[in-house]
Design an enzyme around this catalytic site. Structure first.
Site, PDB file in Angstrom:
ATOM      1  N   ASP A 213       0.888  -1.166   0.000  1.00  0.00           N
ATOM      2  CA  ASP A 213       0.000   0.000   0.000  1.00  0.00           C
ATOM      3  C   ASP A 213       0.922   1.209   0.000  1.00  0.00           C
ATOM      4  O   ASP A 213       1.640   1.450   0.967  1.00  0.00           O
ATOM      5  CB  ASP A 213      -0.869  -0.046   1.265  1.00  0.00           C
ATOM      6  CG  ASP A 213      -1.730   1.201   1.438  1.00  0.00           C
ATOM      7  OD1 ASP A 213      -1.534   2.178   0.690  1.00  0.00           O
ATOM      8  OD2 ASP A 213      -2.578   1.200   2.355  1.00  0.00           O
TER       9      ASP A 213
ATOM     10  N   TYR B 236       4.092  -8.584  17.279  1.00  0.00           N
ATOM     11  CA  TYR B 236       3.125  -8.712  16.187  1.00  0.00           C
ATOM     12  C   TYR B 236       2.774  -7.331  15.631  1.00  0.00           C
ATOM     13  O   TYR B 236       2.378  -6.443  16.372  1.00  0.00           O
ATOM     14  CB  TYR B 236       1.885  -9.422  16.724  1.00  0.00           C
ATOM     15  CG  TYR B 236       0.817  -9.683  15.710  1.00  0.00           C
ATOM     16  CD1 TYR B 236       1.127 -10.064  14.414  1.00  0.00           C
ATOM     17  CD2 TYR B 236      -0.517  -9.557  16.044  1.00  0.00           C
ATOM     18  CE1 TYR B 236       0.152 -10.330  13.496  1.00  0.00           C
ATOM     19  CE2 TYR B 236      -1.515  -9.819  15.139  1.00  0.00           C
ATOM     20  CZ  TYR B 236      -1.170 -10.198  13.863  1.00  0.00           C
ATOM     21  OH  TYR B 236      -2.153 -10.456  12.956  1.00  0.00           O
TER      22      TYR B 236
ATOM     23  N   LYS C 121      -2.175  -6.307  10.956  1.00  0.00           N
ATOM     24  CA  LYS C 121      -2.738  -6.865   9.729  1.00  0.00           C
ATOM     25  C   LYS C 121      -1.949  -6.433   8.491  1.00  0.00           C
ATOM     26  O   LYS C 121      -1.505  -5.309   8.400  1.00  0.00           O
ATOM     27  CB  LYS C 121      -4.167  -6.366   9.557  1.00  0.00           C
ATOM     28  CG  LYS C 121      -4.991  -6.408  10.820  1.00  0.00           C
ATOM     29  CD  LYS C 121      -5.672  -7.739  11.008  1.00  0.00           C
ATOM     30  CE  LYS C 121      -6.373  -7.815  12.330  1.00  0.00           C
ATOM     31  NZ  LYS C 121      -5.452  -8.074  13.448  1.00  0.00           N
TER      32      LYS C 121
HETATM   33 MG    MG Z   1      -3.927   2.270   3.304  1.00  0.00          MG
HETATM   34 MG    MG Z   2      -5.042  -2.102   2.187  1.00  0.00          MG
END
Ligand code: MG
Ligand code: MG
Ligand code: F6R
Length: 381
Positions: free
Chosen positions: A11, A228, A231
């Site tokens: 991203d 961690y 996501k």
């Molecule tokens: Mg984004």
């Molecule tokens: Mg995304």
């Protein structure tokens, strides 16, 4: 011919917010990778988008973990980021966690799924690409594709599949992996991968001959094990037909939407909705999570495709069911089980909010609230 299929995604800026990508950024990424095909560094490439993520699909003969190939993806994402910054896109460059490339994109932000294999006389592959969820979203469909005979008839009928498949499962907190062979260890597999916050399927191999069958992007989670990092919108490569599940068996789990972690702020459970390329633009409550399926035939490493495999009215019902599931979960608002359980919220920005309240907790049996002006117990003695 041995060919490597590498899918590297990141991203590098959202349009608008976290909902989609901008065509100028995608065009720049394509331009950079195209030059590498012209130089002979890659056999072929394609660029896919899902939500605010861009995936570069590359074929080559440099094997997995190639510095050259990872470097190409890194350069393309860097150049794309420059465009994203000019346009002031949201979170421009957000997945490039380092200023410098150090030989491999693993741990630097982008997600990678890649596999090397001898190209068969006909080599159909499917690249799944999801937004607003995490690699553990693949746990359930990978189980169904490769270990559930009610989904994959080939497990019963095809002699090459009848011996089952081995799943490599990663513990995202420790970075350790275990290999479990199905059908013998099916219940052990389910005991682990049903805990989607802790275990993710990394690779699947065919027991008949050890051939790689599927590979998912999990690297960033594993490398920063113990810490961690939350996501990562994931990619997954699956080989199809002639001793692997048929295209239709591979797609079948997506006809029944299930609930995955992600959605708004990576903090909510929501249904995963299979969509065509053009509908991979999550907007409602930043979701619900989307998945696309890009099918290719490899021809001496050339990517013939993609075919937009969820662009099929047979998946309309799944989309409708996913919307109904979305309504049911949204009804819970800020409450679990729509919001993720407390342990998983530790990896979001919620702890910062809760910190403020830390000193205001008191023992109800012993004391009264420590409010300003109140006479404390000691003062009364
Ligand atoms: Mg984004
Ligand atoms: Mg995304
Ligand atoms: C989830 C996601 C979005 C953002 C949300 C808040 O994966 O990307 O739901 O978490 O839009 O974004 P910020 O904190 O950047 O305003």
């Amino acid at each position: 011919m041995k060919v490597t299929l590498s899918v590297i995604k990141a991203d590098i800026g959202g349009f608008v917010g976290h909902s989609s990508t901008h065509p100028e950024v995608v065009a720049k990424v394509k331009e950079v990778v195209e030059q590498e095909v012209e130089k002979g560094n890659l056999i072929d490439f394609d660029v896919l988008t899902c939500g605010d993520d861009i995936a570069i699909v590359m074929t080559h003969e440099h094997g997995v973990d190639s510095q050259l190939v990872h470097g190409i993806a890194w350069k393309a994402f860097e150049e794309g980021t420059k465009v994203a910054k000019e346009l002031k896109l949201y979170g421009a460059g957000q997945d490039l966690l380092s200023d410098t490339f150090s030989g491999n994109v693993k741990g630097l932000g982008p997600g990678v799924a890649e596999m090397e294999f001898e190209e068969r006389p006909s080599e159909p592959v499917i690249v799944f690409f999801a937004d607003k969820t995490s690699p553990s979203a693949w746990n359930l469909p990978l189980y169904e594709m490769f270990a559930d005979p009610m989904t994959t008839a080939g497990l019963v009928i095809d002699p090459k599949m009848h011996e089952g498949f081995t799943f490599e499962v990663l513990d995202v907190y420790t970075g350790k992996a275990v290999k479990l062979s199905t059908p013998a260890e099916t219940y052990d597999l389910l005991a682990l991968i049903g805990s989607v916050g802790k275990y993710v399927v990394k690779n699947v191999y065919r027991n008949y001959d050890g051939e790689i069958a599927a590979s998912a992007s999990t690297q960033r989670l594993s490398l920063i094990a113990g810490q961690y990092v939350g996501k990562d919108d994931p990619v997954l490569i699956v080989r199809a037909q002639s001793g692997f599940p048929a295209v239709g068996e591979i797609l079948e789990p997506f006809a029944k939407p299930w609930i995955v972690e992600g959605w708004m702020r990576g903090s909510h459970n929501g249904p995963i909705m299979p969509v065509s390329f053009k509908d991979a633009r999550p907007s409602r409550f930043d979701g619900p999570p989307r998945v696309i399926a890009a099918g290719y035939q490899l021809a001496n490493g050339k990517l013939i495709g993609p075919a937009d495999l969820f662009d099929d009215p047979a998946f309309d019902k799944a989309r409708k069911v996913a919307q109904e599931m979305a309504d049911i979960l949204r009804r819970q608002g800020a409450f679990e089980p729509h919001r993720l359980p407390a342990e998983e919220m530790e990896y979001t920005s919620l702890p910062k909010v809760l910190k403020k309240l830390e000193n205001r907790f008191y023992d109800v049996e012993q004391e009264r609230p420590p409010e300003e002006g109140r006479i404390e117990k000691e003062d009364m003695d």
